[in-house]
Motif scaffolding. Structure first.
Motif, short mmCIF file in Angstrom:
data_model
loop_
_atom_site.label_atom_id
_atom_site.label_comp_id
_atom_site.label_asym_id
_atom_site.label_seq_id
_atom_site.Cartn_x
_atom_site.Cartn_y
_atom_site.Cartn_z
N SER A 113 -7.08 -0.39 2.05
CA SER A 113 -6.05 0.49 2.60
C SER A 113 -5.56 1.53 1.61
CB SER A 113 -4.85 -0.35 3.06
OG SER A 113 -5.24 -1.31 4.03
N THR A 166 0.82 -1.20 0.00
CA THR A 166 0.00 0.00 0.00
C THR A 166 0.85 1.25 0.00
OG1 THR A 166 -1.72 -1.18 1.22
CG2 THR A 166 -1.85 1.21 1.21
N LEU A 210 -1.86 1.94 8.71
CA LEU A 210 -2.26 0.87 7.80
C LEU A 210 -2.06 -0.50 8.43
CD1 LEU A 210 -0.73 2.23 4.46
CD2 LEU A 210 -3.15 2.18 5.09
N THR A 221 -4.71 -1.02 11.12
CA THR A 221 -6.01 -1.26 10.51
C THR A 221 -6.11 -2.68 9.96
OG1 THR A 221 -6.18 1.08 9.91
CG2 THR A 221 -7.63 -0.44 8.76
N ARG A 227 -6.55 5.35 1.66
CA ARG A 227 -5.99 6.11 2.78
C ARG A 227 -4.57 6.58 2.47
NH1 ARG A 227 -9.62 2.63 4.36
NH2 ARG A 227 -10.91 3.02 6.20
N ALA A 228 -3.79 5.69 1.88
CA ALA A 228 -2.41 6.06 1.53
C ALA A 228 -2.39 7.11 0.42
CB ALA A 228 -1.63 4.81 1.11
N LEU A 282 -13.09 4.54 0.74
CA LEU A 282 -13.08 4.92 2.15
C LEU A 282 -14.47 4.85 2.76
CD1 LEU A 282 -10.66 8.01 2.09
CD2 LEU A 282 -10.24 5.82 3.20
N ALA A 312 -4.68 9.39 -0.33
CA ALA A 312 -5.09 10.68 0.21
C ALA A 312 -4.00 11.28 1.10
CB ALA A 312 -6.39 10.52 1.00
N THR A 313 -3.34 10.45 1.89
CA THR A 313 -2.29 10.95 2.79
C THR A 313 -1.10 11.47 2.01
OG1 THR A 313 -2.98 9.39 4.51
CG2 THR A 313 -0.77 10.32 4.69
N THR A 325 -10.40 7.50 -3.88
CA THR A 325 -10.62 7.48 -2.43
C THR A 325 -12.05 7.09 -2.07
OG1 THR A 325 -11.05 9.87 -2.48
CG2 THR A 325 -8.80 9.16 -1.97
N CYS A 382 1.72 6.84 8.30
CA CYS A 382 0.74 6.16 7.46
C CYS A 382 0.93 4.64 7.53
CB CYS A 382 0.87 6.65 6.02
SG CYS A 382 -0.36 5.97 4.88
#
Length: 268
Positions: free
Chosen positions: A150, A70, A203, A206, A153-154, A100, A156-157, A97, A199
């Motif tokens: 996952s 990821t 991850l 999660t 999230r990565a 999510l 967007a971060t 995204t 991050c």
């Protein structure tokens, strides 16, 4: 300060304190105390029982693999979207995204629709006279589902982190003749290191605790959340379920603590 003012802050904090006590401290205290009812060795069941140890190792290995994959894919896509301007970029980012908003059960269902017994891949294999290929219910299916869950999230971060990068450092490096590889190594990696560490920890945590996706797909590959669920639901073994929950929490907490420790600003 008047009497009313002195009582205002405690009155405001009281509901939060009651909620914290009822829904955090008491359940955690009960969770920690439960294994002792069956002997102190119950606390170490995840280390002494081969089945539980295998389940924990499966979960850790899967979570690590998902985290690494990821971070690699999410950083590449996120940085590209942040550094390139083209029509439809915001729409593409919003679509990437979108998962999510999906719970784990739906993502597991997506994988079944793709690689289940009646999935697209199986139907295509049958159409070409091959065996009905299925991968949804084993390690590959779980890996793809966790990755799908996952990756947004990565992305967007990293997109947010790349937009906040200091472009002057990159421009200075290029003006001094640095190659693209040197810029990535000497500018991008140091600037994005805190983002990568934080991050990656989120991850991993999660993935370790993912239940909905695992519940949908993990029929051939056992992970610790499903083991815990089976212990207290199918066998009513609350002490052992509590022990495994503590072990899962400790592993996850250790990774999050390490990320905070090594990601802290050393100048503080």
């Amino acid at each position: 300060m008047t009497t009313n003012q002195r009582w205002l802050l405690p009155a405001c904090l009281a509901p939060a304190a009651v909620f914290f006590l009822a829904f955090w401290l008491l359940p955690v205290a009960r969770l920690i105390a439960l294994p002792a009812a069956k002997g102190w060795e119950t606390y170490f069941a995840v280390l002494t029982d081969s089945r539980y140890l295998a389940s924990m190792l499966n979960t850790v290995a899967l979570s690590l693999a998902v985290t690494v994959a990821t971070l690699v894919l999410g950083s590449a896509v996120g940085i590209y979207l942040a550094r390139r301007a083209f029509p439809g970029r915001r729409l593409l980012l919003s679509l990437l995204t979108l998962p999510l908003s999906f719970p784990g059960v739906i993502i597991g269902f997506f994988v079944i629709l793709l690689g289940g017994r009646q999935g697209l891949v199986a139907d295509l294999g049958a159409a070409f006279g091959l065996e009905r290929i299925t991968f949804a219910y084993g390690l590959l299916g779980l890996f793809l589902a966790y990755l799908y869950f996952s990756l947004p999230r990565a992305i967007a971060t990293y997109a947010a982190a790349a937009e906040a990068m200091n472009l002057q450092l990159e421009e200075a490096a290029r003006s001094l003749g640095a190659s693209r590889l040197r810029v990535v190594r000497d500018v991008w990696l140091p600037e994005l290191a805190p983002t990568t560490l934080a991050c990656g920890a989120i991850l991993f945590a999660t993935s370790m605790g993912a239940f909905g996706t695992a519940f949908t797909l993990a029929s051939k590959f056992e992970v610790i959340p499903i083991t815990i669920y089976n212990e207290f639901t199918n066998y009513a073994n609350f002490a052992l379920a509590a022990s495994l929950s503590i072990a899962l929490g400790l592993v996850t907490w250790a990774v999050l603590f390490a990320a905070r420790h090594f990601g802290a600003d050393p100048t503080r």
